[in-house]
Design a protein around this motif. Structure first.
Motif, PDB file in Angstrom:
ATOM      1  N   THR A   1       0.807  -1.224   0.000  1.00 22.26           N
ATOM      2  CA  THR A   1       0.000   0.000   0.000  1.00 22.26           C
ATOM      3  C   THR A   1       0.842   1.277   0.000  1.00 22.26           C
ATOM      4  O   THR A   1       0.318   2.359   0.185  1.00 22.26           O
TER       5      THR A   1
ATOM      6  N   SER B   1       2.312   2.681  -2.532  1.00 22.73           N
ATOM      7  CA  SER B   1       1.949   3.554  -3.642  1.00 22.73           C
ATOM      8  C   SER B   1       0.621   3.183  -4.304  1.00 22.73           C
ATOM      9  O   SER B   1       0.221   3.805  -5.270  1.00 22.73           O
ATOM     10  N   SER B   2      -0.063   2.142  -3.793  1.00 18.85           N
ATOM     11  CA  SER B   2      -1.423   1.898  -4.324  1.00 18.85           C
ATOM     12  C   SER B   2      -2.407   1.847  -3.162  1.00 18.85           C
ATOM     13  O   SER B   2      -2.075   1.339  -2.085  1.00 18.85           O
TER      14      SER B   2
ATOM     15  N   MET C   1      -7.713  -0.910  -3.599  1.00 21.52           N
ATOM     16  CA  MET C   1      -7.527  -1.432  -4.953  1.00 21.52           C
ATOM     17  C   MET C   1      -6.810  -2.785  -4.951  1.00 21.52           C
ATOM     18  O   MET C   1      -6.572  -3.358  -6.017  1.00 21.52           O
TER      19      MET C   1
ATOM     20  N   LYS D   1      -5.013   8.420  -3.719  1.00 24.95           N
ATOM     21  CA  LYS D   1      -6.102   7.464  -3.967  1.00 24.95           C
ATOM     22  C   LYS D   1      -6.703   7.626  -5.373  1.00 24.95           C
ATOM     23  O   LYS D   1      -7.824   7.198  -5.635  1.00 24.95           O
TER      24      LYS D   1
ATOM     25  N   ALA E   1      -6.227   6.216  -8.070  1.00 30.85           N
ATOM     26  CA  ALA E   1      -6.524   4.973  -8.791  1.00 30.85           C
ATOM     27  C   ALA E   1      -7.990   4.568  -8.616  1.00 30.85           C
ATOM     28  O   ALA E   1      -8.590   3.961  -9.507  1.00 30.85           O
TER      29      ALA E   1
END
Ligand code: G1P
Length: 289
Positions: A21, A23-24, A28, A60, A62
């Motif tokens: 988590t 960078s994503s 997701m 966030k 994405a």
């Protein structure tokens, strides 16, 4: 009154899933091939809620892209005759009206819900926590909406947990109305097992009357220095009745590594396209351990 709006807080940092988590967004992370947030969004849609506000934060983006139309991708899939994939991709962007607001500071779940104030107005609304995925014949939130229609008061989704786990949940105490319904008399955020009033835990499904917003505005920092939703519920129940409903269904805590694995394995075993192969593989694998 009908519930037409749902709020999904998704601003959390996802520290339990670092480094994935970093960078994503944790929302997701895929469970097989669907991001976690899609499971809760689908539950809302299946219950007839098509207006969804996602409380996001920095990093966030994405999530917004996911629920948007992906023009290039759709075009390429169309050109290549990938009809099945095209259908899946198109449906995501069209399943609901998704709105966004940013929680600018990580001040807790209560603060995240308060960020929905202007969008909610004076309507009752549902809250879904994305870490809790619930599989049920009738979607969990729909079960709760049916009770709301009768009571017109806030409803908390609850389940029984082991006493040693009370410190992971909001815990209620209540007057039993029937096998699955309680009138809440007390609620405490994450009590230690020996201090917990019961083992009936609040999971990530709530229906609130708009009055919760007033209570949130007057809620100061609580456990962990955060504005806790539980504390606002505690003040709410002094002003109007709040019910707790023991839903029918199975809940997975996908915010926890073990819970995430359990959800993945069980979903794989349920899915028509994977069940047989995966079952054989597991049987074979378990022989070796
Ligand atoms: C939150 C709430 C807690 C609730 C739980 C359900 O805690 O604060 O009251 O029982 O969700 O999953 P979190 O899991 O975000 O720490």
């Amino acid at each position: 009154m009908k519930i037409n709006k749902a709020v999904i807080p998704a601003a959390g940092l996802g520290t339990r899933f670092l480094p994935a988590t970093k960078s994503s967004p944790k929302e997701m992370l895929p469970i097989i091939d669907k991001p976690a947030i899609q499971y809760v969004t689908e539950e809302a849609v299946q219950a007839g809620i098509f207006s969804i506000l996602i409380i996001t934060g920095r990093g966030k983006e994405a999530i917004e892209n996911y629920f948007d139309v992906s023009f290039e991708l759709e075009k390429i899939l169309e050109e290549r005759g990938k009809e099945e994939e095209l259908k899946i991709v198109k449906e995501i962007a069209r399943m609901a009206d998704v709105f966004y607001v940013r929680q600018k500071e990580a001040l807790g779940l209560g603060h995240a819900v308060l960020c929905a104030e202007n969008w909610i107005g004076k309507e009752p609304f549902a809250v879904f926590l994305g870490d809790d995925i619930i599989f049920a014949e009738t979607p969990c939130i729909k079960q709760m909406m049916d009770i709301f229609e009768e009571k017109n008061k806030s409803i908390l989704g609850v389940m029984d947990v082991e006493r040693e786990d009370t410190s992971k949940f909001g815990i209620i105490e209540g007057k039993k109305i029937d096998e699955s319904l309680y009138e809440v008399t007390e609620i405490v955020e994450k009590p230690e097992p020996d201090e917990s009033p019961s083992t009936t835990a609040v999971v990530g499904r709530y229906i609130f009357t708009p009055r919760i917003i007033d209570e949130l505005k007057n809620t100061g920092k609580g456990l962990g220095g955060e504005i806790q939703l539980t504390d606002a519920i505690k003040s709410l129940l002094k002003k109007e009745k709040v019910y707790a409903y023991r839903f029918k269904g199975k809940r997975y805590d996908i915010g926890d590594k073990f819970g995430f694995i359990k959800a993945t394995v069980e979903i794989a075993l349920k899915r028509e396209d994977l069940r047989k192969k995966f079952y054989e593989y597991l049987k074979e694998l378990l022989r070796k351990y």
